[in-house]
Write an enzyme that holds these catalytic residues in place. Structure first.
Site, short mmCIF file in Angstrom:
data_model
loop_
_atom_site.label_atom_id
_atom_site.label_comp_id
_atom_site.label_asym_id
_atom_site.label_seq_id
_atom_site.Cartn_x
_atom_site.Cartn_y
_atom_site.Cartn_z
CG ASP A 345 -1.82 1.14 1.34
OD1 ASP A 345 -2.70 1.27 0.46
OD2 ASP A 345 -1.69 1.94 2.29
CD GLU A 381 -2.23 2.22 -3.46
OE1 GLU A 381 -3.42 2.45 -3.74
OE2 GLU A 381 -1.80 2.22 -2.29
#
Length: 692
Positions: A345, A381
């Site tokens: 993330d 990401e």
């Protein structure tokens, strides 16, 4: 109990069969106390000062401390927020290396190192003891890790098809999963779910965060939760809300059963921030252990945090001990649970240095040389919210990346926008404009149209604007830039024409996803028309909004399970879709990897690429290997039918239909090379070439 110096290596609590070694990193502490609790975590039995400090690691060894012992730390040092130090020994702190947690966080003002409501805010000091409302770390027996031998499926990148899911949300309402298992780790590997994965043809389950987490106080007060799990407190402990048993063992068993079925498991991990938030957040672990080491602080005013994440603070991986913690955590999940990879993330934050994102950051170097991590899948990401945070295409060659450029282009194209043929051609062939450098391959692009964050596929074509009122933020949260299309009616519609158009657009997106080079990622529930009722930010909805709704099963407008299964089979039958090499156009010897064609089957010229408002794209993928057929793909996003011709080459005499998103009926008779066909409005077609 006998206390001795112990050892500084192996941070955390390590039981050796006779006693337990405790080791905690803190560069700026003045004293560290180990606190032992009763079996219910309510009463502090003893407080022991760790006797030694070696290279900023405080350590001590206690005989007769065995697995099951509950503990926490109190760390002494200066409380000087203006200098970046926030020590407060009145606060019980969780061991960052805790392998198991006992109890849940019970919110109160005692969890803050300052006095909430004070006019001096975080410059004030709070003396209340928070131990009663804190989860405790548990000493565990790690020798059982050695008893299981699990062989990972090791699916090649080019064969990988990812299915993104939430542990609870995927199974909570599934009608075939036994009720006592729903919403748990065990439900993921139940036979009904394995059968479902097999029908879809997915190879890899990517799970939203399962690390130990806490629910934000503001959400709890609204009777909501951090449902998605992006609020980590413990990077080594499996979240216990998904099982009634030992959480780590339950998760390990689930991974093993999925591996037995040939399915990989990737974990979505959140190392960019923690649950402690900004300077007004609670003191639960890292902040009270060594705030100045764990977090990015503003150089000119270390009272405040550099927030690249939008969550109040950012973890500082330039500190060697913080980087060590992340690396130890990653290795732990691979070696203990045999997971097959990680999705990071806001990964840009992990590679930040004093001058911003650094493609040669220590984090990348550490992973590249690590013998355990070098063999598992790494997905970034590739952005965060800080300056220069958007880094799609800029990660090292070992990495794959979520490609939001694919998502945006496909949403615009099937939303009816014209003049996108050049953009779509690049996205369908692996996005070489983004990733073809430094030895990277097409698998660098993780293609997706929908993920957990945003509209589901059904909602993408049912809502033109977000409907997030249930989140309690007056619809301010969530993106306003969704590139969605309600097809003429906001929300559910009884109009057959509206429903038919929505179904067609969903099928087109799924078809492109599986025909595109790169690695496809499918959002759980898109195959059964799952809706979040227009909520594009269901992070706090642990209810029917956030859970996958399976009521679309068996309903013609929604049940696309068999359709997805045909697409994944088609993908596996044509190796050129899964090519490990970048495609060439027409080569000097007349051969080609991809041939771009006009509707009349002529090779496209620059003038054709610049055709105003063009919505038609056709191309041939040459066979990747001898004995395989070429694949002719036609994309027509226009609201009108377009007549096209089949390619005419000496070796391929006829073309057999293998896909038509407007008609599922099988077609027996082939079309001759040079023959004509009509591409229906808003359709995806594919044909296999044959010599006869």
């Amino acid at each position: 109990m006998r206390l001795s110096a112990g050892a500084p290596f192996r941070l955390g609590a390590s039981w050796d069969g006779r006693g337990t070694n405790f080791a905690l990193f803190s560069a700026n502490a003045e004293k560290v106390e180990l606190c032992l609790f009763d079996t219910q975590g309510r009463r502090e039995l003893e407080r022991i000062t760790l006797p030694e400090k070696t290279e900023d690691v405080w350590h001590g060894y206690l005989n007769d401390i065995s697995p099951g012992q509950l503990y926490g730390y109190r760390v002494h040092g200066p409380y000087e927020p203006e200098r970046g130090h926030r020590f407060n020994a009145h606060k019980l702190l969780l061991d960052p290396y805790a392998k198991r947690l006992f109890g849940r966080l019970v919110w109160s003002d005692a969890h803050f190192a300052y006095r909430p409501g004070s006019p001096r805010e975080d410059l004030s000091f709070d003396r209340r003891d928070n131990a009663r409302g804190m989860p405790k770390a548990v000493v565990v027996d790690e020798t059982f890790h050695l008893g299981r031998h699990d062989t990972r499926p090791r699916i090649p990148w080019e064969d990988t098809i990812i299915y993104e899911a939430h542990v609870k949300g995927l199974t909570q309402t599934h009608p075939d999963v036994p009720p006592h298992l729903r919403g748990s780790y065990s439900a993921l590997s139940s036979q009904p779910m394995i059968d479902h994965f097999k029908r879809l043809g997915v190879t890899t389950i990517e799970l939203l965060p399962i690390h130990g987490l806490v629910d934000d106080r503001t959400l709890v007060e609204k009777k909501l939760t951090n449902y998605w799990g992006y609020n980590t407190l413990s990077f080594f402990a499996a979240e216990h809300r998904y099982t009634q048993d030992h959480p780590l063992e339950a998760f390990r068993t689930t991974v093993a059963r999925l591996h037995d079925a040939g399915i990989e498991v990737i974990l979505d991990v959140v190392y960019n921030h923690t649950a402690e938030g900004n300077q007004l957040g609670p003191t639960l672990s890292f902040r009270g252990i060594d705030n100045a080491s764990y977090y990015w602080l503003k150089p000119d005013n270390p009272r405040f945090y550099d927030d690249f994440t939008g969550c109040g603070s950012s973890v500082n991986l330039t500190h060697p001990r913080v980087l060590q913690m992340v690396m130890d955590s990653l290795r732990y999940w691979v070696e203990t649970c045999h997971v097959d990879g990680f999705r990071f993330d806001l990964a840009t934050t992990l590679a930040r240095g004093p001058r911003g994102y650094d493609r040669n950051a220590g984090f990348f170097t550490a992973i590249r040389q690590d013998p355990v991590l070098a063999s598992v899948k790494m997905i970034a990401e590739p952005w965060d919210l800080g300056m220069g945070g958007y880094q799609v295409g800029a990660f090292p060659s070992q990495w794959s990346e979520w490609n939001d450029r694919y998502r945006s282009a496909m949403r615009r194209y099937w939303g009816g926008e014209g003049s996108l043929t050049g953009e779509i051609s690049r996205r369908m062939t692996g996005s070489s404009d983004l990733f073809n450098h430094d030895g990277r391959r097409p698998r660098a692009s993780i293609n997706h149209v929908t993920v957990h964050d945003g509209f589901t596929l059904a909602d993408l074509y049912s809502y033109s604007v977000k409907h997030n009122k249930a989140n309690g933020e007056d619809n301010r949260d969530g993106s306003n830039d969704n590139l969605s299309n309600n097809c003429g009616h906001e929300g559910p519609s009884p109009d057959p024409a509206v429903r038919a158009l929505r179904l067609q657009l969903r099928k087109n997106q799924l078809a492109c996803l599986m025909l595109a080079q790169g690695v496809p990622l499918l959002l759980a529930g898109d195959e059964v028309g799952n809706s979040q009722h227009g909520n594009n930010n269901a992070y706090c909805q642990d209810n029917e909004i956030g859970w996958v709704g399976w009521d679309g099963l068996g309903r013609p407008d929604d049940d696309l399970i068999e359709f997805v299964g045909r697409l994944t089979t088609l993908r596996m039958n044509f190796p050129q879709i899964r090519s490990t090499q970048w495609l060439d156009g027409r080569r000097a010897d007349g051969s080609y990897g991809v041939l771009w064609l006009t509707p009349t089957a002529d090779e496209m010229t620059q003038q054709d690429w610049a055709f105003p408002d063009g919505r038609f794209l056709a191309y041939v993928l040459s066979p990747a290997e001898r004995g395989y057929a070429p694949l002719f793909v036609v994309l027509n996003s226009a609201p009108a039918a377009i007549t096209f011709k089949f390619p005419k080459t000496p070796e391929w005499k006829v073309w057999r239909q293998v896909l038509n998103t407007t008609d599922d009926r099988p077609v027996i008779d082939p079309w001759p090379a040079g023959g004509e066909m009509i591409a229906p409005p808003r359709s995806v077609l594919a044909f296999a070439g044959s010599a006869a």
